[in-house]
Design an enzyme around this catalytic site. Structure first.
Site, short mmCIF file in Angstrom:
data_model
loop_
_atom_site.label_atom_id
_atom_site.label_comp_id
_atom_site.label_asym_id
_atom_site.label_seq_id
_atom_site.Cartn_x
_atom_site.Cartn_y
_atom_site.Cartn_z
CG ASP A 231 84.89 2.82 35.61
OD1 ASP A 231 84.80 3.78 34.81
OD2 ASP A 231 83.90 2.23 36.07
N GLY B 97 88.47 3.09 40.87
CA GLY B 97 87.10 3.59 40.72
C GLY B 97 86.09 2.53 41.07
CG ASP C 213 83.18 5.13 31.08
OD1 ASP C 213 82.01 4.88 30.77
OD2 ASP C 213 83.61 5.04 32.24
N GLY D 39 83.99 10.85 44.90
CA GLY D 39 83.29 11.05 43.64
C GLY D 39 84.13 11.71 42.58
CG HIS E 63 85.91 8.85 33.28
ND1 HIS E 63 86.20 8.24 34.48
CD2 HIS E 63 85.16 7.95 32.58
CE1 HIS E 63 85.64 7.04 34.50
NE2 HIS E 63 85.01 6.83 33.37
N1 SAH Z 1 83.38 1.12 38.62
C1 SAH Z 1 82.22 1.76 39.20
C2 SAH Z 1 82.02 3.20 38.77
C3 SAH Z 1 83.18 4.12 39.09
S1 SAH Z 1 82.72 5.83 39.05
C4 SAH Z 1 80.98 0.91 38.90
O1 SAH Z 1 81.08 -0.24 38.49
O2 SAH Z 1 79.87 1.41 39.13
C5 SAH Z 1 84.26 6.58 39.26
C6 SAH Z 1 84.84 6.48 40.66
O3 SAH Z 1 86.21 6.89 40.56
C7 SAH Z 1 84.20 7.39 41.71
O4 SAH Z 1 83.73 6.63 42.79
C8 SAH Z 1 85.33 8.33 42.14
O5 SAH Z 1 85.34 8.61 43.54
C9 SAH Z 1 86.57 7.56 41.73
N2 SAH Z 1 87.72 8.40 41.42
C10 SAH Z 1 87.77 9.49 40.61
N3 SAH Z 1 89.00 9.98 40.54
C11 SAH Z 1 89.79 9.18 41.31
C12 SAH Z 1 91.18 9.19 41.65
N4 SAH Z 1 92.00 10.11 41.17
N5 SAH Z 1 91.64 8.24 42.49
C13 SAH Z 1 90.79 7.30 42.99
N6 SAH Z 1 89.47 7.24 42.70
C14 SAH Z 1 88.98 8.17 41.88
MG MG Z 2 82.86 3.95 33.87
#
Ligand code: SAH
Ligand code: MG
Length: 206
Positions: free
Chosen positions: A137, A42, A166, A71, A140
């Site tokens: 991250d 993430g 989170d 996303g 969720h």
């Molecule tokens: N760590 C970041 C925020 C992450 S937001 C910061 O510091 O701002 C969550 C991210 O997880 C998103 O970009 C989304 O595309 C990614 N994501 C969600 N599900 C995922 C998955 N199954 N595999 C890989 N990435 C995923």
């Molecule tokens: Mg987060």
């Protein structure tokens, strides 16, 4: 404010991480270079990537940054955290990868960060290198959080750190997925809680 946090605020790097949480990632990531490389699930626009990546740069380590860049649920069109500037109108989907690449270059981390543009589950499947630190991250939902925490924690080397973002103990504070997954890793054994900064928890593998 540290130079790193100043860089992030001055360049308005988009993301979902408090300053002291980022600083904690930076601090712990610097301690595990001898244990193994660092990996995050993430990355979004690269906020956490800059904190972890800078720590890896200083210690001559590598950061694998896993994100499909489409996303999470809450980033989709019409959802609470949708950002229209990240929407690809032609393909009708979120694409945070261009913004992510911009951040990594701006931060001077092109020689430290390996972007992995794929889902977490696909990436973990054949992953064989013991890791020094994993930061979770990504998605969720309860299922995704559980998969990420359980599957990736198994890839840590002894002494490695699992950081999960989170963590909300009470449902009224936020989704329970990451919190329940964090609890599960502790219940499975072999991990000890070492720290928590806001909603960011840290476990160390024995
Ligand atoms: N760590 C970041 C925020 C992450 S937001 C910061 O510091 O701002 C969550 C991210 O997880 C998103 O970009 C989304 O595309 C990614 N994501 C969600 N599900 C995922 C998955 N199954 N595999 C890989 N990435 C995923
Ligand atoms: Mg987060």
């Amino acid at each position: 404010m540290s130079a790193l946090s100043k860089f992030i605020s001055e360049n308005t790097i988009k993301g979902f991480l408090a300053e002291d949480e980022g600083e904690a990632l930076f601090r712990y990531a610097q301690t595990i270079a001898e244990v193994g490389p660092c990996l995050e699930i993430g990355s979004y626009c690269g906020k956490s990537t800059v904190y972890l990546g800078e720590a890896c740069k200083i210690t001559h380590n590598t950061l694998y940054a896993v994100d499909h860049h489409r996303g999470s649920e809450e980033h989709q069109l019409g959802e609470e955290y949708h950002d229209s500037s990240l929407y690809d109108d032609d393909r009708q989907c979120i694409d945070s990868f261009p913004e992510f690449r911009k951040t990594v270059k701006l931060a001077g981390l092109d020689d430290t960060v390996v972007p992995v543009v794929a889902t977490s589950i696909l990436t973990v499947k054949h992953w064989a290198t013991p890791l020094g630190m994993v930061f979770v991250d990504g998605g969720h939902s309860p299922q995704m959080s559980m998969d990420d925490c359980v599957k990736w924690s198994a890839k840590l080397a002894p002494g490695g750190i699992l950081a999960v973002h989170d963590l909300f103990e009470k449902p009224e504070e936020g989704g329970q997925g990451p919190f329940l997954a964090f609890q599960q890793v502790m219940a499975n054994g072999g991990f000890k809680k070492i720290d928590q900064v806001r909603s960011l928890g840290f476990l160390r593998k024995s």
